[in-house]
Design a protein around this motif. Structure first.
Motif, PDB file in Angstrom:
ATOM      1  N   GLY A 308       0.782  -1.225   0.000  1.00  0.00           N
ATOM      2  CA  GLY A 308       0.000   0.000   0.000  1.00  0.00           C
ATOM      3  C   GLY A 308       0.817   1.279   0.000  1.00  0.00           C
ATOM      4  N   ASP A 309       2.149   1.167  -0.120  1.00  0.00           N
ATOM      5  CA  ASP A 309       3.009   2.354  -0.124  1.00  0.00           C
ATOM      6  C   ASP A 309       3.261   2.765  -1.578  1.00  0.00           C
ATOM      7  OD1 ASP A 309       4.840   4.353   0.266  1.00  0.00           O
ATOM      8  OD2 ASP A 309       6.122   3.225   1.642  1.00  0.00           O
ATOM      9  N   TYR A 310       2.291   3.451  -2.194  1.00  0.00           N
ATOM     10  CA  TYR A 310       2.361   3.764  -3.615  1.00  0.00           C
ATOM     11  C   TYR A 310       3.444   4.790  -3.947  1.00  0.00           C
ATOM     12  CZ  TYR A 310      -1.988   1.162  -3.786  1.00  0.00           C
ATOM     13  OH  TYR A 310      -2.930   0.167  -3.664  1.00  0.00           O
ATOM     14  N   GLY A 311       3.698   5.702  -3.017  1.00  0.00           N
ATOM     15  CA  GLY A 311       4.762   6.675  -3.251  1.00  0.00           C
ATOM     16  C   GLY A 311       6.118   5.989  -3.364  1.00  0.00           C
ATOM     17  N   LYS A 312       6.395   5.074  -2.459  1.00  0.00           N
ATOM     18  CA  LYS A 312       7.658   4.333  -2.491  1.00  0.00           C
ATOM     19  C   LYS A 312       7.714   3.440  -3.726  1.00  0.00           C
ATOM     20  CE  LYS A 312      11.537   3.600  -0.304  1.00  0.00           C
ATOM     21  NZ  LYS A 312      12.483   4.706  -0.094  1.00  0.00           N
ATOM     22  N   ALA A 313       6.576   2.867  -4.065  1.00  0.00           N
ATOM     23  CA  ALA A 313       6.530   2.000  -5.249  1.00  0.00           C
ATOM     24  C   ALA A 313       6.930   2.781  -6.500  1.00  0.00           C
ATOM     25  CB  ALA A 313       5.130   1.423  -5.427  1.00  0.00           C
ATOM     26  N   LEU A 314       6.406   3.997  -6.656  1.00  0.00           N
ATOM     27  CA  LEU A 314       6.742   4.807  -7.828  1.00  0.00           C
ATOM     28  C   LEU A 314       8.220   5.173  -7.851  1.00  0.00           C
ATOM     29  CD1 LEU A 314       3.644   7.159  -8.100  1.00  0.00           C
ATOM     30  CD2 LEU A 314       4.382   5.455  -9.769  1.00  0.00           C
ATOM     31  N   GLU A 315       8.802   5.402  -6.684  1.00  0.00           N
ATOM     32  CA  GLU A 315      10.247   5.680  -6.611  1.00  0.00           C
ATOM     33  C   GLU A 315      11.039   4.508  -7.167  1.00  0.00           C
ATOM     34  OE1 GLU A 315      11.758   6.886  -2.828  1.00  0.00           O
ATOM     35  OE2 GLU A 315      10.108   8.298  -2.469  1.00  0.00           O
ATOM     36  N   TYR A 316      10.689   3.307  -6.709  1.00  0.00           N
ATOM     37  CA  TYR A 316      11.402   2.119  -7.177  1.00  0.00           C
ATOM     38  C   TYR A 316      11.158   1.877  -8.672  1.00  0.00           C
ATOM     39  CZ  TYR A 316      12.959   0.439  -2.575  1.00  0.00           C
ATOM     40  OH  TYR A 316      13.595   0.290  -1.362  1.00  0.00           O
ATOM     41  N   TYR A 317       9.911   2.071  -9.132  1.00  0.00           N
ATOM     42  CA  TYR A 317       9.603   1.845 -10.545  1.00  0.00           C
ATOM     43  C   TYR A 317      10.380   2.810 -11.435  1.00  0.00           C
ATOM     44  CZ  TYR A 317       5.680  -1.184  -9.177  1.00  0.00           C
ATOM     45  OH  TYR A 317       4.900  -2.196  -8.664  1.00  0.00           O
ATOM     46  N   ASN A 318      10.462   4.063 -11.030  1.00  0.00           N
ATOM     47  CA  ASN A 318      11.223   5.036 -11.815  1.00  0.00           C
ATOM     48  C   ASN A 318      12.707   4.693 -11.830  1.00  0.00           C
ATOM     49  OD1 ASN A 318       9.628   7.401 -12.966  1.00  0.00           O
ATOM     50  ND2 ASN A 318       8.757   7.288 -10.915  1.00  0.00           N
ATOM     51  N   ILE A 333       7.679  -1.657 -17.246  1.00  0.00           N
ATOM     52  CA  ILE A 333       7.827  -0.772 -16.082  1.00  0.00           C
ATOM     53  C   ILE A 333       7.029   0.524 -16.292  1.00  0.00           C
ATOM     54  CG2 ILE A 333       9.447   0.527 -14.662  1.00  0.00           C
ATOM     55  CD1 ILE A 333      11.587  -1.574 -15.526  1.00  0.00           C
ATOM     56  N   TYR A 334       7.187   1.126 -17.465  1.00  0.00           N
ATOM     57  CA  TYR A 334       6.457   2.358 -17.759  1.00  0.00           C
ATOM     58  C   TYR A 334       4.941   2.124 -17.680  1.00  0.00           C
ATOM     59  CZ  TYR A 334      10.631   4.897 -19.374  1.00  0.00           C
ATOM     60  OH  TYR A 334      11.845   5.539 -19.438  1.00  0.00           O
ATOM     61  N   TYR A 335       4.510   0.982 -18.173  1.00  0.00           N
ATOM     62  CA  TYR A 335       3.076   0.656 -18.155  1.00  0.00           C
ATOM     63  C   TYR A 335       2.586   0.542 -16.711  1.00  0.00           C
ATOM     64  CZ  TYR A 335      -1.318  -1.688 -19.325  1.00  0.00           C
ATOM     65  OH  TYR A 335      -2.643  -2.010 -19.468  1.00  0.00           O
ATOM     66  N   ARG A 336       3.392  -0.048 -15.852  1.00  0.00           N
ATOM     67  CA  ARG A 336       3.019  -0.185 -14.438  1.00  0.00           C
ATOM     68  C   ARG A 336       2.936   1.192 -13.768  1.00  0.00           C
ATOM     69  NH1 ARG A 336       2.911  -5.506 -11.452  1.00  0.00           N
ATOM     70  NH2 ARG A 336       2.213  -4.890  -9.386  1.00  0.00           N
ATOM     71  N   ILE A 337       3.915   2.047 -14.071  1.00  0.00           N
ATOM     72  CA  ILE A 337       3.904   3.402 -13.512  1.00  0.00           C
ATOM     73  C   ILE A 337       2.652   4.141 -13.992  1.00  0.00           C
ATOM     74  CG2 ILE A 337       5.062   5.651 -13.517  1.00  0.00           C
ATOM     75  CD1 ILE A 337       7.723   4.132 -13.837  1.00  0.00           C
ATOM     76  N   ALA A 338       2.353   4.011 -15.291  1.00  0.00           N
ATOM     77  CA  ALA A 338       1.183   4.674 -15.861  1.00  0.00           C
ATOM     78  C   ALA A 338      -0.097   4.220 -15.164  1.00  0.00           C
ATOM     79  CB  ALA A 338       1.098   4.390 -17.357  1.00  0.00           C
ATOM     80  N   ASN A 339      -0.206   2.921 -14.922  1.00  0.00           N
ATOM     81  CA  ASN A 339      -1.396   2.405 -14.242  1.00  0.00           C
ATOM     82  C   ASN A 339      -1.553   3.004 -12.850  1.00  0.00           C
ATOM     83  OD1 ASN A 339      -2.195   0.822 -16.378  1.00  0.00           O
ATOM     84  ND2 ASN A 339      -1.327  -1.075 -15.570  1.00  0.00           N
ATOM     85  N   ASN A 340      -0.425   3.173 -12.166  1.00  0.00           N
ATOM     86  CA  ASN A 340      -0.476   3.781 -10.833  1.00  0.00           C
ATOM     87  C   ASN A 340      -1.015   5.206 -10.902  1.00  0.00           C
ATOM     88  OD1 ASN A 340       0.963   2.449  -8.205  1.00  0.00           O
ATOM     89  ND2 ASN A 340       1.682   1.482 -10.086  1.00  0.00           N
ATOM     90  N   TYR A 341      -0.516   5.975 -11.858  1.00  0.00           N
ATOM     91  CA  TYR A 341      -0.995   7.352 -12.008  1.00  0.00           C
ATOM     92  C   TYR A 341      -2.465   7.385 -12.419  1.00  0.00           C
ATOM     93  CZ  TYR A 341       3.548   9.645 -11.450  1.00  0.00           C
ATOM     94  OH  TYR A 341       4.711  10.138 -10.938  1.00  0.00           O
ATOM     95  N   LYS A 342      -2.851   6.462 -13.300  1.00  0.00           N
ATOM     96  CA  LYS A 342      -4.250   6.413 -13.760  1.00  0.00           C
ATOM     97  C   LYS A 342      -5.187   6.127 -12.596  1.00  0.00           C
ATOM     98  CE  LYS A 342      -7.229   4.052 -17.145  1.00  0.00           C
ATOM     99  NZ  LYS A 342      -8.104   3.209 -16.329  1.00  0.00           N
TER     100      LYS A 342
END
Length: 457
Positions: A308-318, A333-342
Motif C-alpha cells: 500500500g506504499d504507492y509513493g515508495k513504489a513509484l520511486e522504485y519503478y522510476n 515498467i512504464y506501463y506499471r507506472i502509468a497504471n499507478n498514475y491512472k
C-alpha cells in the motif's frame, strides 16, 4: 509450345556468343526444365531439374527454387516411404542451395524450413526435430521468423519435459527466448503499422505500396498474436505461482548468493505477480543486496505497492526504468507506472508513461486502450459545448481501434470498446444540426490537448 520455342531460340542465340559448350548445354537443359516448372507441369519438370542440379549445380538459383516447388508438390501427393524420400531430397536441395548460393540464402530460413518439414511430416523423434529447430534459432536467430516454427520449437521442448527428458528450468529458459523473439517481430511490425496509421489518420493519401504494407503487417501481427497465445497455453500451469514457489523455495538457501539464479527466480516470480509469498521478498532483497538492478528495483516496487506504499513504489519503478536497457522490460515498467498514475486520477502523467511504454514496445495495445479509457472518462470535462464534449469519444474510439490493430490479440475487446465510444459520439443527425462536415477538425482542450476530425458517417 510457344514458350518452349522462345526459350530454345534464346538459348540458341546465346550459344552463338561467348558461352562455352558446357554453359550452352546447361542453358538448354535449364530452359526446358524451367519451362515445365513455370507451367506447373511438375512431373515433367522433376527429371530435367534434377539433371540440371547434378550437371550444372551453380548455373542458377532458379534451379533450386523450382525444385523446391516440384518436391513440395510430390511430398503433398505421396505417402509412406516415398513421401519420406522426397522429404529427404528436399532437405538436400535446401542445404545445397545454402552451400552454393550463400549470399542469396538465409540460414535461418533454410534451417527453420528443414525443421518444419521434419516436424509436420513426423520425420525422426521429438529430440531430433527439436535439435533441427534449435539449429535454426542458435545459428541465425534474426532470420528465424516463422511464427509456426517458433511455436513448434517450444512445443517440442514442453513435450520432452512432460516425458521427463527435460527440466522445468529448461522450459522456462526457452520460453523466455522464444517469447522475446516473437515480441521483437511484433514490435518491428507494429512500429511500421503505427507510422502508416498515423499518416492515414491525418488524412494523408497512402500509396499502393503503403496500403499493401499495412495488410502484410496486420496479417503477420495476427499470426504472431495467435502463436504467442498458443505458446502461453502450452506453458500452461507450469508457470503459475503454485509451481514456481516450490521450485525456487527448495533451492533458495543454496542459491541465495548466486546472482544469475536470483535474477531468473526474481524475473519469473515478478512476471506472474507471485509477490505475496515470503519467497518473493527474500529473493528480491537478496538480489538487490548483491546486485542492485532494474529488475530488483522493480521487484521492490511491487513489494511496496502490495503493502500500500504507492509513493515508495513509484520511486522504485522510476529507478527501475532508468536502469533497464531491454525495451520490452522498460515498457512493462512504464506501463506499471502509468497504471499507478491512472488509478490516482493523474491522467496526464499516466498518458505520458503509456506513451513512453509505446515508444519502447509499439505492439503494446493495452496502452492505447488505457488512453482511450481515460479520454472517454474525461469527455464531460473537455469541451465548451455538448457537441465538442461528445466529440472526445471519436478520439477515444481511434485509440481503441489502434490497440486492436497493433495487437490483434486485443482486437475483440478493442473493437467492442471502439464501437461503444462511437455510439456515444455525435451521430450523423447531430453533425448536420450543428452545421458541421466530415473531415472538419475539432480541438479538444483540457489535459487531452489533441485534435480529432469528424469522421464520415
Amino acid at each position: 509450345m510457344k514458350a518452349r520455342f522462345i526459350a530454345l531460340l534464346t538459348v540458341a542465340l546465346l550459344g552463338t556468343g561467348a558461352l562455352s559448350a558446357q554453359s550452352n548445354d546447361c542453358a538448354t537443359m535449364a530452359a526446358l526444365a524451367y519451362d515445365d516448372a513455370k507451367a506447373k507441369n511438375y512431373d515433367a519438370a522433376y527429371g530435367p531439374l534434377m539433371k540440371v542440379r547434378e550437371e550444372c549445380p551453380k548455373y542458377s538459383l532458379a534451379t533450386y527454387q523450382y525444385l523446391e516447388r516440384v518436391l513440395n508438390d510430390k511430398i503433398d501427393k505421396s505417402e509412406g516411404e516415398k513421401k519420406a524420400e522426397f522429404v529427404e531430397e528436399l532437405i538436400d536441395v535446401w542445404e545445397e542451395r545454402l552451400e552454393l548460393f550463400p549470399n542469396k540464402t538465409k540460414k535461418g530460413d533454410v534451417y527453420s524450413d528443414i525443421a518444419k518439414l521434419k516436424y509436420f511430416n513426423k520425420i525422426g523423434d521429438k529430440e531430433s526435430q527439436y535439435k533441427a529447430f534449435d539449429k535454426a534459432f542458435v545459428e541465425d536467430k534474426e532470420n528465424f521468423t516463422s511464427a509456426v516454427g517458433l511455436y513448434a520449437y517450444f512445443s517440442l521442448l514442453v513435450d520432452m519435459q512432460d516425458a521427463g527428458e527435460r527440466s522445468l528450468e529448461d522450459v522456462f529458459e526457452k520460453y523466455d527466448d522464444v517469447i522475446e523473439k516473437v515480441e521483437e517481430e511484433e514490435n518491428d511490425l507494429a512500429k511500421t503499422l503505427a507510422g502508416l496509421l498515423e499518416k492515414q489518420e491525418k488524412g494523408e493519401q497512402l500509396t499502393a505500396k503503403e496500403e499493401k504494407m499495412i495488410k502484410i503487417a496486420e496479417t503477420n501481427l495476427e499470426a504472431y498474436s495467435k502463436v504467442k497465445g498458443s505458446i502461453n497455453a502450452k506453458l500452461g500451469q507450469r508457470a503459475d505461482c503454485d509451481n514456481l514457489i516450490p521450485l525456487y523455495s527448495k533451492d533458495f538457501e543454496s542459491k541465495k548468493d548466486d546472482v544469475s539464479w536470483l535474477e531468473n527466480a526474481n524475473a519469473r516470480l515478478s512476471a506472474k505477480d507471485c509477490t505475496e509469498d515470503p519467497l518473493f521478498v527474500k529473493v528480491s532483497e537478496a538480489l538487490h543486496k548483491l546486485k542492485p538492478s532494474a529488475k530488483s528495483a522493480y521487484s521492490l516496487g511491487q513489494l511496496a505497492e502490495s503493502n500500500g506504499d504507492y509513493g515508495k513504489a513509484l520511486e522504485y519503478y522510476n529507478e527501475a526504468a532508468e536502469l533497464e536497457t531491454n525495451p520490452a522490460d522498460k515498457a512493462r515498467i512504464y506501463y506499471r507506472i502509468a497504471n499507478n498514475y491512472k488509478e490516482k486520477g493523474s491522467f496526464s502523467q499516466a498518458r505520458s508513461f503509456y506513451r513512453k511504454a509505446l515508444r519502447e514496445k509499439p505492439s503494446l495495445g493495452n496502452a492505447y486502450l488505457q488512453i482511450a479509457n481515460m479520454y472517454a472518462s474525461s469527455a464531460n470535462n473537455c469541451g465548451t459545448t455538448t457537441f465538442d464534449k461528445r466529440a472526445v469519444y471519436w478520439l477515444a474510439a481511434e485509440y481503441a481501434a489502434k490497440a486492436g490493430r497493433v495487437d490483434p490479440g486485443l482486437s475483440s475487446n478493442a473493437n467492442q470498446a471502439a464501437a461503444a465510444y462511437r455510439g456515444r459520439a455525435p451521430q450523423k443527425s447531430d453533425v448536420f444540426q450543428e452545421g458541421r462536415s466530415s473531415g472538419e477538425p475539432i480541438q479538444i482542450g483540457c489535459w487531452i490537448g489533441e485534435t480529432v476530425r469528424i469522421p464520415s458517417l
